[in-house]
Each structure stands twice: as structure tokens, then as C-alpha cells.
Design a protein around this motif. Structure first.
Motif, PDB file in Angstrom:
ATOM      1  N   HIS A  70      -9.363  10.803  76.637  1.00 36.59           N
ATOM      2  CA  HIS A  70      -9.838  11.073  78.118  1.00 36.59           C
ATOM      3  C   HIS A  70      -9.180  10.242  79.361  1.00 36.59           C
ATOM      4  N   GLY A  71      -8.854   9.099  78.957  1.00 33.66           N
ATOM      5  CA  GLY A  71      -8.008   8.221  79.756  1.00 33.66           C
ATOM      6  C   GLY A  71      -6.790   8.662  80.069  1.00 33.66           C
ATOM      7  N   ARG A  72      -6.333   9.541  79.379  1.00 31.74           N
ATOM      8  CA  ARG A  72      -4.757  10.106  79.483  1.00 31.74           C
ATOM      9  C   ARG A  72      -5.009  11.499  79.896  1.00 31.74           C
ATOM     10  N   GLY A  73      -6.307  11.957  80.433  1.00 29.67           N
ATOM     11  CA  GLY A  73      -6.320  13.298  81.036  1.00 29.67           C
ATOM     12  C   GLY A  73      -6.334  14.306  79.821  1.00 29.67           C
ATOM     13  N   LEU A  74      -6.601  14.140  78.628  1.00 35.07           N
ATOM     14  CA  LEU A  74      -6.652  15.107  77.589  1.00 35.07           C
ATOM     15  C   LEU A  74      -8.027  15.228  77.053  1.00 35.07           C
ATOM     16  N   VAL A  75      -8.227  16.437  76.756  1.00 33.02           N
ATOM     17  CA  VAL A  75      -9.572  17.089  76.195  1.00 33.02           C
ATOM     18  C   VAL A  75      -9.418  17.635  74.856  1.00 33.02           C
ATOM     19  N   HIS A  76     -10.133  16.970  73.939  1.00 29.47           N
ATOM     20  CA  HIS A  76      -9.825  17.544  72.355  1.00 29.47           C
ATOM     21  C   HIS A  76      -9.995  19.100  72.140  1.00 29.47           C
ATOM     22  N   ARG A  77     -11.065  19.543  72.647  1.00 30.91           N
ATOM     23  CA  ARG A  77     -11.691  20.738  72.577  1.00 30.91           C
ATOM     24  C   ARG A  77     -12.070  21.332  71.402  1.00 30.91           C
ATOM     25  N   ASP A  78     -11.985  20.577  70.258  1.00 32.03           N
ATOM     26  CA  ASP A  78     -12.233  21.182  68.765  1.00 32.03           C
ATOM     27  C   ASP A  78     -12.973  19.900  67.998  1.00 32.03           C
ATOM     28  N   LEU A  79     -13.900  19.094  68.979  1.00 35.81           N
ATOM     29  CA  LEU A  79     -14.360  18.096  67.772  1.00 35.81           C
ATOM     30  C   LEU A  79     -15.416  18.494  66.876  1.00 35.81           C
ATOM     31  N   LYS A  80     -15.395  18.321  65.780  1.00 33.73           N
ATOM     32  CA  LYS A  80     -16.408  18.682  64.711  1.00 33.73           C
ATOM     33  C   LYS A  80     -16.113  17.912  63.449  1.00 33.73           C
ATOM     34  N   PRO A  81     -17.016  17.854  62.471  1.00 34.14           N
ATOM     35  CA  PRO A  81     -16.651  17.078  61.186  1.00 34.14           C
ATOM     36  C   PRO A  81     -15.462  17.383  60.409  1.00 34.14           C
ATOM     37  N   ASP A  82     -14.985  18.648  60.478  1.00 27.72           N
ATOM     38  CA  ASP A  82     -13.747  18.874  59.876  1.00 27.72           C
ATOM     39  C   ASP A  82     -12.530  18.292  60.428  1.00 27.72           C
ATOM     40  N   ASN A  83     -12.702  17.926  61.827  1.00 27.43           N
ATOM     41  CA  ASN A  83     -11.548  17.330  62.409  1.00 27.43           C
ATOM     42  C   ASN A  83     -11.600  15.604  62.448  1.00 27.43           C
ATOM     43  N   VAL A  84     -12.498  15.246  61.691  1.00 22.30           N
ATOM     44  CA  VAL A  84     -12.626  13.821  61.669  1.00 22.30           C
ATOM     45  C   VAL A  84     -12.191  13.326  60.157  1.00 22.30           C
ATOM     46  N   LEU A  85     -11.071  12.658  60.295  1.00 20.29           N
ATOM     47  CA  LEU A  85     -10.595  12.285  58.660  1.00 20.29           C
ATOM     48  C   LEU A  85     -10.867  10.962  58.451  1.00 20.29           C
ATOM     49  N   LEU A  86     -11.196  10.765  57.238  1.00 17.82           N
ATOM     50  CA  LEU A  86     -11.772   9.554  56.596  1.00 17.82           C
ATOM     51  C   LEU A  86     -10.591   8.557  55.887  1.00 17.82           C
ATOM     52  N   MET A  87     -10.702   7.441  56.034  1.00 17.05           N
ATOM     53  CA  MET A  87      -9.478   6.616  55.460  1.00 17.05           C
ATOM     54  C   MET A  87     -10.153   5.979  54.022  1.00 17.05           C
ATOM     55  N   ASP A  88     -11.540   5.909  54.445  1.00 10.26           N
ATOM     56  CA  ASP A  88     -12.379   5.467  53.159  1.00 10.26           C
ATOM     57  C   ASP A  88     -13.684   6.087  53.030  1.00 10.26           C
ATOM     58  N   LYS A  89     -14.372   6.211  52.076  1.00 13.65           N
ATOM     59  CA  LYS A  89     -15.670   7.240  52.092  1.00 13.65           C
ATOM     60  C   LYS A  89     -16.702   6.509  52.757  1.00 13.65           C
ATOM     61  N   GLU A  90     -16.554   5.189  53.155  1.00 10.27           N
ATOM     62  CA  GLU A  90     -17.774   4.586  53.655  1.00 10.27           C
ATOM     63  C   GLU A  90     -17.691   4.664  55.158  1.00 10.27           C
ATOM     64  N   CYS A  91     -16.475   5.216  55.716  1.00  5.81           N
ATOM     65  CA  CYS A  91     -16.345   5.499  57.003  1.00  5.81           C
ATOM     66  C   CYS A  91     -16.004   4.256  57.854  1.00  5.81           C
ATOM     67  N   TYR A  92     -15.472   3.029  57.174  1.00  4.56           N
ATOM     68  CA  TYR A  92     -15.305   1.830  58.014  1.00  4.56           C
ATOM     69  C   TYR A  92     -14.018   2.209  58.963  1.00  4.56           C
ATOM     70  N   HIS A  93     -13.138   3.227  58.586  1.00  2.00           N
ATOM     71  CA  HIS A  93     -11.967   3.572  59.364  1.00  2.00           C
ATOM     72  C   HIS A  93     -11.662   5.162  59.277  1.00  2.00           C
ATOM     73  N   ILE A  94     -11.993   5.751  60.323  1.00  2.00           N
ATOM     74  CA  ILE A  94     -11.705   7.310  60.387  1.00  2.00           C
ATOM     75  C   ILE A  94     -10.890   7.547  61.617  1.00  2.00           C
ATOM     76  N   LYS A  95     -10.345   8.637  61.643  1.00  2.00           N
ATOM     77  CA  LYS A  95      -9.360   9.125  62.639  1.00  2.00           C
ATOM     78  C   LYS A  95      -9.651  10.655  63.010  1.00  2.00           C
ATOM     79  N   LEU A  96      -9.334  10.915  64.182  1.00  2.00           N
ATOM     80  CA  LEU A  96      -9.495  12.237  64.816  1.00  2.00           C
ATOM     81  C   LEU A  96      -7.986  13.140  64.388  1.00  2.00           C
ATOM     82  N   CYS A  97      -8.148  14.391  64.309  1.00  2.00           N
ATOM     83  CA  CYS A  97      -6.968  15.053  63.949  1.00  2.00           C
ATOM     84  C   CYS A  97      -7.225  16.559  64.739  1.00  2.00           C
ATOM     85  N   ASP A  98      -6.212  17.521  64.403  1.00  2.00           N
ATOM     86  CA  ASP A  98      -5.925  18.759  64.849  1.00  2.00           C
ATOM     87  C   ASP A  98      -6.374  19.018  66.272  1.00  2.00           C
TER      88      ASP A  98
END
Length: 320
Positions: A124-152
Motif C-alpha cells: 500500500h505504501g507503494r500505491g498497490l492493492v493486492h485485490r486477491d488476498l486469501k489463504p490460498d495466496n499466503v505461502l508458508l516457509m514453515d508449518k508453524e507460520c513463523y515465516h510466511i509470504k504473500l503471492c499471486d
């Protein structure tokens, strides 16, 4: 044809990770480096080249942020696909760990909330809107969710863009988009992501949707709107009774029917130190924290009783 025969000189495909309407994702090993990566195959019969290049440019530009999946600045074009390479998220998606009708533990949801809100703030600070935020578009680097990343970022656009109505409605869409008629256009702003964040947190905590679509004829959504507009007089709807009063305040800030009234994503951070889910006792009472609030299920109608504990151990109940 999945396109794998046309990348054999560069990658060894291991397995399919996911499948969507417009694309599919494979796990592969780079033959030169030996690194495991994710290959995204975007269907050319469903995606214009300009649209693909738009998404790829956004992905590359956002890759420097640790909470957004890294995308490498190259792609392969075959007869059927545009193919690009991303870092591999070994633990799958947030959706994959949400148990139906149960959700995931509150402390895990809170870890996700911190990282998702930070990634949204970055976008948002760069003027962008994701528009498709949902659990399918949150990637897990570990199962405990200490490190996750947005995608798509296929739907990502700049604030102020004019967006049309969607061909189908999903529960993560805000009411202003759900009610958009064909040939109408909506001026895009960050409030759309804020609404989706609220729904994502609800789903992660409960394992179910609060409604199928945020439109007036949907009964569950009608009940929510009635409560939102009259919350000083009526209790929260049944589907929301598992949350503490403080958590309900947070959800109301994120899920305001009026887009301009929605609080920014980092509002969630102000509620991290508070409990979000209420304790459920053996006799089906939903109890909050120190017993100040008890929600009863009586003849399919909820009564909210506030107990005021006096210094002399006198308790008075006030129904509202």
C-alpha cells in the motif's frame, strides 16, 4: 499438455504443487544450480501477454521485501504457456493448514496477521492493492507460520485504477465489489485489501466463512450488517459468538460496510496482546477472559449478559 516437455533442458520437474483456472505450479530442480524452485505455468489461452508482463513486473519489483515471494527476473515462453520461476515455499499455503470448522490456533493466526499486515503496508505504501488476498495466496516457509509470504499478484493494480465487476463472487470480496453491476467501474483503493484481511482472519480462526457473499440478500451478511449498525442494542450474530468483545471491535474496524471507514491493516497489531477467541465451557457457555462477559445460547437467540463484579462480591446482570 502441461508444458514440462519444453523446459527439460533447464529443470527437472518433481511434482505438481497447485492448479488454478489460469495457471498451475510445479516443483522443480534447476539442473545447473541444483536449487529447488517453483515454476508457474500461465495459460496463454486465458492470459494476454500484456497482463502476464504486468504481473511479472509487479512480482519482480516486490521481491525485495521478505514477506513477499521472490520472483526471478526471467521467463520462458512456449506455444501454450508463459513460465516463470519463484522461490519454493516448502510448507504449502495457509489454506492447507486450516481445518474445516476448526481453524488454526490463535497464536498461529496472530503470527500470520503480523506478517500479512506488514506485507500489505509495504504494498500500500507503494500505491498497490493486492485485490486477491486469501489463504490460498499466503505461502508458508514453515508449518508453524513463523515465516510466511504473500503471492499471486495477477489482480494487483495501482490505487485509483478503474476495475470492472467480477464474473463470480467469493467470500473475500468486499460489498462494494460484490454489488457492482456489469459495465460499472469501481475506483480501486486499499480498503479492498483491508476487507479481505478481515475475512481471512475470521476463516483462519474458525475454519468457515462468515457468509458466501457480501450482498444484501445473503442472510448471514444481513445479520452482520444489522449488528454492525445496531451493536449498542443487539448482540453479535451466532457465527461470531466465539470471539471476545475486543476481537469483535477489531473485526468491525476491518469489515466496515463503508470502505472509507475501514481501519488500516496495522490496526490488527493493537489487538495482538488481547485474546481473540472466547473460551467455551462444558455447558456450552462462551466465556470471555475473567468472566466479565458471558454469551448464552437460549432458544436460538443470543442474550449477552454483562456481569459487573462489585468489591463486595455482589454481581448484577444487565441484559442488552
Amino acid at each position: 499438455m502441461d508444458g514440462t516437455s519444453q523446459i527439460g533442458d533447464h529443470y527437472h520437474v518433481i511434482k505438481k504443487l497447485g492448479q488454478g483456472t489460469f495457471s498451475h505450479v510445479l516443483m522443480a530442480r534447476e539442473l545447473i544450480s541444483g536449487h529447488l524452485v517453483a515454476l508457474k505455468f500461465v495459460r496463454k489461452d486465458r492470459t494476454r501477454q500484456t497482463t502476464f508482463i504486468h504481473e511479472l513486473n509487479i512480482l519482480i519489483a516486490l521481491s525485495e521485501y521478505p514477506g513477499i515471494i521472490k520472483t526471478y527476473p526471467t521467463y520462458i515462453e512456449t506455444m501454450d504457456y508463459f513460465i516463470f520461476t519463484q522461490e519454493l515455499a516448502p510448507a504449502g499455503t495457509l489454506q492447507s493448514i486450516i481445518k474445516a470448522e476448526v481453524g488454526i490456533p490463535e497464536e498461529v493466526v496472530k503470527r500470520c496477521a503480523v506478517q500479512i499486515t506488514a506485507a500489505l503496508d509495504y504494498m500500500h505504501g507503494r500505491g498497490l492493492v493486492h485485490r486477491d488476498l486469501k489463504p490460498d495466496n499466503v505461502l508458508l516457509m514453515d508449518k508453524e507460520c513463523y515465516h510466511i509470504k504473500l503471492c499471486d499478484f495477477g489482480f494487483t493494480q495501482l490505487v485509483g485504477s478503474l476495475i470492472p465487476s467480477m464474473s463470480h463472487i467469493i467470500p473475500y470480496m468486499p460489498p462494494e465489489l460484490c454489488s457492482l453491476k456489469p459495465k460499472q467501474l469501481l475506483v480501486l483503493d486499499q480498503s479492498m485489501d483491508i476487507w479481505s484481511l478481515g475475512i481471512l482472519l475470521f476463516v483462519a480462526l474458525t475454519g468457515y466463512f462468515p457468509w458466501e457473499e457480501a450482498v444484501g440478500h445473503n442472510h448471514k451478511y444481513q445479520m452482520f450488517l444489522h449488528w454492525q449498525d445496531n451493536r449498542n442494542y443487539v448482540p453479535a450474530p451466532l457465527l461470531w459468538k466465539g470471539f471476545t468483545q475486543k476481537a469483535l471491535v477489531m473485526f468491525l474496524k476491518l469489515l466496515s460496510h463503508n470502505p472509507s471507514s475501514r481501519s488500516p491493516p496495522d490496526t490488527v497489531l493493537k489487538f495482538l496482546h488481547l485474546p481473540w477467541t472466547a473460551k467455551v465451557s462444558s455447558d456450552s457457555l462462551v466465556v470471555e477472559g475473567d468472566l466479565n462477559i458471558i454469551i448464552l445460547d437460549d432458544n436460538d437467540e443470543l442474550q449477552v449478559i454483562e456481569y459487573i463484579i462489585q468489591e463486595q462480591e455482589q454481581v448484577s446482570a444487565v441484559c442488552y
